[in-house]
Enzyme design. Structure first.
Site, PDB file in Angstrom:
ATOM      1  N   ASP A  31       0.847  -1.197   0.000  1.00 44.20           N
ATOM      2  CA  ASP A  31       0.000   0.000   0.000  1.00 44.20           C
ATOM      3  C   ASP A  31       0.878   1.241   0.000  1.00 44.20           C
ATOM      4  O   ASP A  31       1.699   1.424   0.894  1.00 44.20           O
ATOM      5  CB  ASP A  31      -0.899   0.000   1.242  1.00 44.20           C
ATOM      6  N   ASP A 170     -10.024  -5.836  -1.688  1.00 43.17           N
ATOM      7  CA  ASP A 170      -9.109  -5.263  -0.690  1.00 43.17           C
ATOM      8  C   ASP A 170      -9.843  -4.547   0.437  1.00 43.17           C
ATOM      9  O   ASP A 170     -10.507  -3.540   0.203  1.00 43.17           O
ATOM     10  CB  ASP A 170      -8.165  -4.278  -1.417  1.00 43.17           C
TER      11      ASP A 170
END
Ligand code: DX5
Ligand code: ZN
Length: 207
Positions: A31, A170
């Protein structure tokens, strides 16, 4: 089901990455946050790069940034399988082409309130679609209920347009919410895996 492990909730990244390397997680989900597209900000690439010495797993990079172009070259230089950025940013087409130029698979991520049909113009280029099942920005949030319908809608669209793009989900994935993602190909999971004592047992549960 393929598993991509996010370590956003990790308190000791090198140690957790070493432990993850001993599991059969398919990818490490990276991320990247710029403090603009989302509130939080991740460490600069120079430091990120050092961290990936601790893993031999392929990387699934998720850019939560306003200007993906600034990050693509750097992240393409790692052991990267996918680079994904958000459809809610500018120059989407150009940036997808840039990722392809580096020989990396490209993906588009879509926030919970963005409509699936906005993906249509980009489908011929896409290797992956990342449906966000939480608002992007932090780990440990609860899975949003409209995700299941979005996955079904996307699956229908991909069939209609004969796209082979994989579906990745996600946010908020655990042993219960995984059941709402049966039409997906990859599940990203962070806190459910990283905050447990036995990473492999959690990965086995999610597969
Ligand atoms: C959220 C991130 C996710 C997150 C997943 O903005 O994109 O990748 O780290 O973590 P969990 O599984 O804890 O929701
Ligand atoms: Zn992510």
């Amino acid at each position: 089901m393929l598993i991509s492990t996010s370590f956003l909730s990790s308190k000791n990244i090198p140690k957790d990455l070493i432990k993850l390397n001993e599991t059969n997680t398919d990818y490490i989900h990276v991320d990247v946050m710029d403090g603009k597209f989302v509130k939080n900000k991740t460490m600069p690439f120079k430091e990120m790069k050092n961290i990936y010495r601790y893993t031999s797993k392929r990387l699934d990079v998720h850019l939560m940034v306003n200007n993906p172009k600034k990050y693509i070259k750097e992240y393409a230089s790692l052991n990267t399988e996918y680079i994904t950025f958000h459809i809610e940013t500018e120059d989407v087409l150009k940036n997808l082409e840039l990722i392809k130029k580096y020989g990396i698979k490209c993906g588009l991520a879509i926030k919970p309130n963005t409509e699936i049909k906005e993906l249509v113009p980009y489908l011929p280029l896409l290797d992956m679609i990342l449906i966000m099942s939480v608002e992007p920005g932090e780990g440990g949030q609860s899975f949003l209920d409209n995700t299941e319908n979005k996955i079904t809608e996307l699956k229908t669209l991909l069939n209609e347009y004969k796209s082979n793009a994989v579906i990745n989900i996600d946010g908020g994935i655990n042993n219960i919410t995984k059941n709402k993602c049966k039409n997906a190909d990859i599940l990203v999971s962070g806190s459910y895996i990283i905050l447990s004592d036995d990473f492999q047992a959690r990965i086995d549960e999610l597969r």
